[in-house]
Design a protein around this motif. Structure first.
Motif, PDB file in Angstrom:
ATOM      1  N   UNK A   1      36.060  49.978  52.977  1.00 30.67           N
ATOM      2  CA  UNK A   1      36.317  48.531  52.935  1.00 30.67           C
ATOM      3  C   UNK A   1      37.272  48.152  51.789  1.00 30.67           C
ATOM      4  N   UNK A   2      37.030  48.767  50.566  1.00 26.44           N
ATOM      5  CA  UNK A   2      37.928  48.473  49.450  1.00 26.44           C
ATOM      6  C   UNK A   2      38.761  49.717  49.159  1.00 26.44           C
ATOM      7  N   UNK A   3      40.063  49.657  49.408  1.00 33.54           N
ATOM      8  CA  UNK A   3      40.857  50.829  49.093  1.00 33.54           C
ATOM      9  C   UNK A   3      41.376  50.668  47.658  1.00 33.54           C
ATOM     10  N   UNK A   4      41.884  51.774  47.103  1.00 30.57           N
ATOM     11  CA  UNK A   4      42.229  51.798  45.686  1.00 30.57           C
ATOM     12  C   UNK A   4      43.290  50.755  45.323  1.00 30.57           C
ATOM     13  N   UNK A   5      44.251  50.572  46.227  1.00 24.93           N
ATOM     14  CA  UNK A   5      45.350  49.671  45.891  1.00 24.93           C
ATOM     15  C   UNK A   5      45.150  48.253  46.386  1.00 24.93           C
ATOM     16  N   UNK A   6      43.963  47.986  46.907  1.00 26.99           N
ATOM     17  CA  UNK A   6      43.792  46.643  47.454  1.00 26.99           C
ATOM     18  C   UNK A   6      43.502  45.654  46.326  1.00 26.99           C
ATOM     19  N   UNK A   7      43.711  44.382  46.643  1.00 25.11           N
ATOM     20  CA  UNK A   7      43.446  43.347  45.646  1.00 25.11           C
ATOM     21  C   UNK A   7      41.949  43.188  45.405  1.00 25.11           C
ATOM     22  N   UNK A   8      41.622  42.302  44.479  1.00 18.49           N
ATOM     23  CA  UNK A   8      40.215  42.068  44.123  1.00 18.49           C
ATOM     24  C   UNK A   8      39.776  40.702  44.628  1.00 18.49           C
ATOM     25  N   UNK A   9      38.527  40.623  45.033  1.00 20.40           N
ATOM     26  CA  UNK A   9      37.955  39.325  45.396  1.00 20.40           C
ATOM     27  C   UNK A   9      37.383  38.683  44.138  1.00 20.40           C
ATOM     28  N   UNK A  10      37.753  37.451  43.914  1.00 22.14           N
ATOM     29  CA  UNK A  10      37.236  36.720  42.747  1.00 22.14           C
ATOM     30  C   UNK A  10      36.407  35.557  43.264  1.00 22.14           C
ATOM     31  N   UNK A  11      35.100  35.674  43.066  1.00 18.07           N
ATOM     32  CA  UNK A  11      34.191  34.644  43.572  1.00 18.07           C
ATOM     33  C   UNK A  11      33.995  33.605  42.480  1.00 18.07           C
ATOM     34  N   UNK A  12      34.272  32.366  42.811  1.00 11.14           N
ATOM     35  CA  UNK A  12      34.060  31.281  41.848  1.00 11.14           C
ATOM     36  C   UNK A  12      33.021  30.333  42.423  1.00 11.14           C
ATOM     37  N   UNK A  27      44.513  28.128  37.688  1.00 13.26           N
ATOM     38  CA  UNK A  27      44.615  29.594  37.812  1.00 13.26           C
ATOM     39  C   UNK A  27      45.771  29.982  38.733  1.00 13.26           C
ATOM     40  N   UNK A  28      45.934  29.226  39.825  1.00 12.16           N
ATOM     41  CA  UNK A  28      46.995  29.556  40.775  1.00 12.16           C
ATOM     42  C   UNK A  28      48.371  29.399  40.117  1.00 12.16           C
ATOM     43  N   UNK A  29      48.466  28.462  39.153  1.00  9.45           N
ATOM     44  CA  UNK A  29      49.741  28.270  38.429  1.00  9.45           C
ATOM     45  C   UNK A  29      49.936  29.351  37.382  1.00  9.45           C
ATOM     46  N   UNK A  30      48.849  29.757  36.715  1.00 11.46           N
ATOM     47  CA  UNK A  30      48.954  30.664  35.568  1.00 11.46           C
ATOM     48  C   UNK A  30      49.130  32.125  35.970  1.00 11.46           C
ATOM     49  N   UNK A  31      48.569  32.506  37.122  1.00  8.04           N
ATOM     50  CA  UNK A  31      48.524  33.936  37.464  1.00  8.04           C
ATOM     51  C   UNK A  31      49.457  34.258  38.634  1.00  8.04           C
ATOM     52  N   UNK A  32      50.059  35.441  38.578  1.00  2.00           N
ATOM     53  CA  UNK A  32      50.852  35.910  39.721  1.00  2.00           C
ATOM     54  C   UNK A  32      49.926  36.662  40.659  1.00  2.00           C
ATOM     55  N   UNK A  33      50.391  36.854  41.850  1.00  8.43           N
ATOM     56  CA  UNK A  33      49.680  37.745  42.768  1.00  8.43           C
ATOM     57  C   UNK A  33      48.248  37.294  43.076  1.00  8.43           C
ATOM     58  N   UNK A  34      48.049  35.981  43.100  1.00 10.11           N
ATOM     59  CA  UNK A  34      46.709  35.486  43.386  1.00 10.11           C
ATOM     60  C   UNK A  34      46.796  34.372  44.429  1.00 10.11           C
ATOM     61  N   UNK A  35      45.855  34.376  45.355  1.00  6.37           N
ATOM     62  CA  UNK A  35      45.847  33.343  46.404  1.00  6.37           C
ATOM     63  C   UNK A  35      44.422  32.802  46.544  1.00  6.37           C
ATOM     64  N   UNK A  36      44.346  31.626  47.138  1.00 10.21           N
ATOM     65  CA  UNK A  36      43.040  31.011  47.384  1.00 10.21           C
ATOM     66  C   UNK A  36      42.722  31.132  48.868  1.00 10.21           C
ATOM     67  N   UNK A  95      44.763  43.658  51.645  1.00  7.82           N
ATOM     68  CA  UNK A  95      45.589  44.816  52.024  1.00  7.82           C
ATOM     69  C   UNK A  95      46.976  44.745  51.388  1.00  7.82           C
ATOM     70  N   UNK A  96      47.471  43.513  51.237  1.00  6.81           N
ATOM     71  CA  UNK A  96      48.792  43.336  50.600  1.00  6.81           C
ATOM     72  C   UNK A  96      48.704  43.504  49.086  1.00  6.81           C
ATOM     73  N   UNK A  97      47.501  43.758  48.578  1.00  8.73           N
ATOM     74  CA  UNK A  97      47.322  43.977  47.138  1.00  8.73           C
ATOM     75  C   UNK A  97      47.122  42.686  46.362  1.00  8.73           C
ATOM     76  N   UNK A  98      46.902  41.584  47.067  1.00  8.72           N
ATOM     77  CA  UNK A  98      46.728  40.302  46.360  1.00  8.72           C
ATOM     78  C   UNK A  98      45.268  40.120  45.929  1.00  8.72           C
ATOM     79  N   UNK A  99      45.094  39.430  44.806  1.00  6.09           N
ATOM     80  CA  UNK A  99      43.746  39.019  44.403  1.00  6.09           C
ATOM     81  C   UNK A  99      43.433  37.706  45.107  1.00  6.09           C
ATOM     82  N   UNK A 100      42.214  37.601  45.601  1.00  3.11           N
ATOM     83  CA  UNK A 100      41.868  36.428  46.418  1.00  3.11           C
ATOM     84  C   UNK A 100      40.703  35.675  45.796  1.00  3.11           C
ATOM     85  N   UNK A 101      40.913  34.381  45.544  1.00  2.76           N
ATOM     86  CA  UNK A 101      39.826  33.553  45.014  1.00  2.76           C
ATOM     87  C   UNK A 101      39.010  32.995  46.173  1.00  2.76           C
ATOM     88  N   UNK A 102      37.701  33.175  46.092  1.00  2.00           N
ATOM     89  CA  UNK A 102      36.788  32.556  47.065  1.00  2.00           C
ATOM     90  C   UNK A 102      35.975  31.514  46.323  1.00  2.00           C
TER      91      UNK A 102
END
Ligand code: 5GP
Length: 187
Positions: A1-12, A27-36, A95-102
């Motif tokens: 389910x989590x491959x080495x190069x995949x992004x991280x899930x950030x639960x808020x 956070x979306x303004x301050x950080x690169x490579x992060x999506x909601x 899969x695209x390597x992005x960190x995702x905020x939930x």
């Protein structure tokens, strides 16, 4: 389910009215490579909320269809409405390597952590719980009954916050966002 190069899930998570939405914008303004991740919900839009931006506002029937077709990574019932995290979009981002905020409630948070062991669980805590309840009771976006349910819910969520990886006290939105940014950056 989590491959080495995949992004991280950030639960808020955090009680209703604590300021999660504003922190996420920062956070979306301050950080690169992060999506909601945009959740689906059966609740009605509040004033100013837009379909596809704040939520996908869908009918109960459509939500139940999506449950049956395994369209959610997790879903939960919150104050008589369903809320769910769409599976495909989140998995594509990861899969695209992005960190995702939930931005999800505690029930959803524990379900995700069970499936994604690397997920970061962050709880946003109000500096003064009594003030939060007062603020919730004074806001004009929900009915009296709905507000009381949210206050009860907030009390339960705060009790469960000790099971999170990090608890951030939101006494200043900028400081809280900065602290969360540091946590995400070091992971
Ligand atoms: P609200 O109605 O205030 O927008 O959200 C109510 C609660 O539902 C909040 O605690 C919010 O974090 C949570 N929530 C929003 N989307 C989801 C979701 O996709 N899954 C779960 N489990 N909770 C969600």
């Amino acid at each position: 389910m989590e491959s080495k190069n995949s992004g991280t899930l950030i639960i808020l998570s955090g009680p209703s009215g604590v300021g999660k939405g504003t922190i996420i914008k920062k956070l979306l303004k301050k950080l690169d490579n992060i999506v909601l991740s945009i959740s689906a919900t059966t609740r009605l839009p509040r004033r100013g909320e837009k379909n596809g931006i704040h939520y996908y506002f869908i009918s109960r029937d459509k939500f139940i269809d999506m449950i049956k077709t395994n369209g959610f990574l997790e879903y939960a019932e919150y104050n008589s409405n369903y809320y769910g995290t769409p599976k495909d979009s989140v998995n594509n981002f990861l899969r695209e390597g992005k960190n995702v905020i939930l931005e999800i409630d505690v029930q959803g948070a524990f379900k995700i952590k069970n499936k994604y062991k690397n997920a970061l669980m962050i709880f946003v805590m109000p500096p003064c719980v009594e003030d939060l309840y007062k603020r919730l009771r004074n806001r004009n976006t929900e009915s009296g009954k709905e507000i009381e349910e949210r206050v009860i819910r907030a009390q339960r969520e705060i009790e469960l916050s000790e099971k999170y990886d990090y608890v951030i006290i939101n006494d200043s939105l900028s400081k809280a966002a900065e602290e969360i940014k540091k946590i995400i950056s070091k992971n």
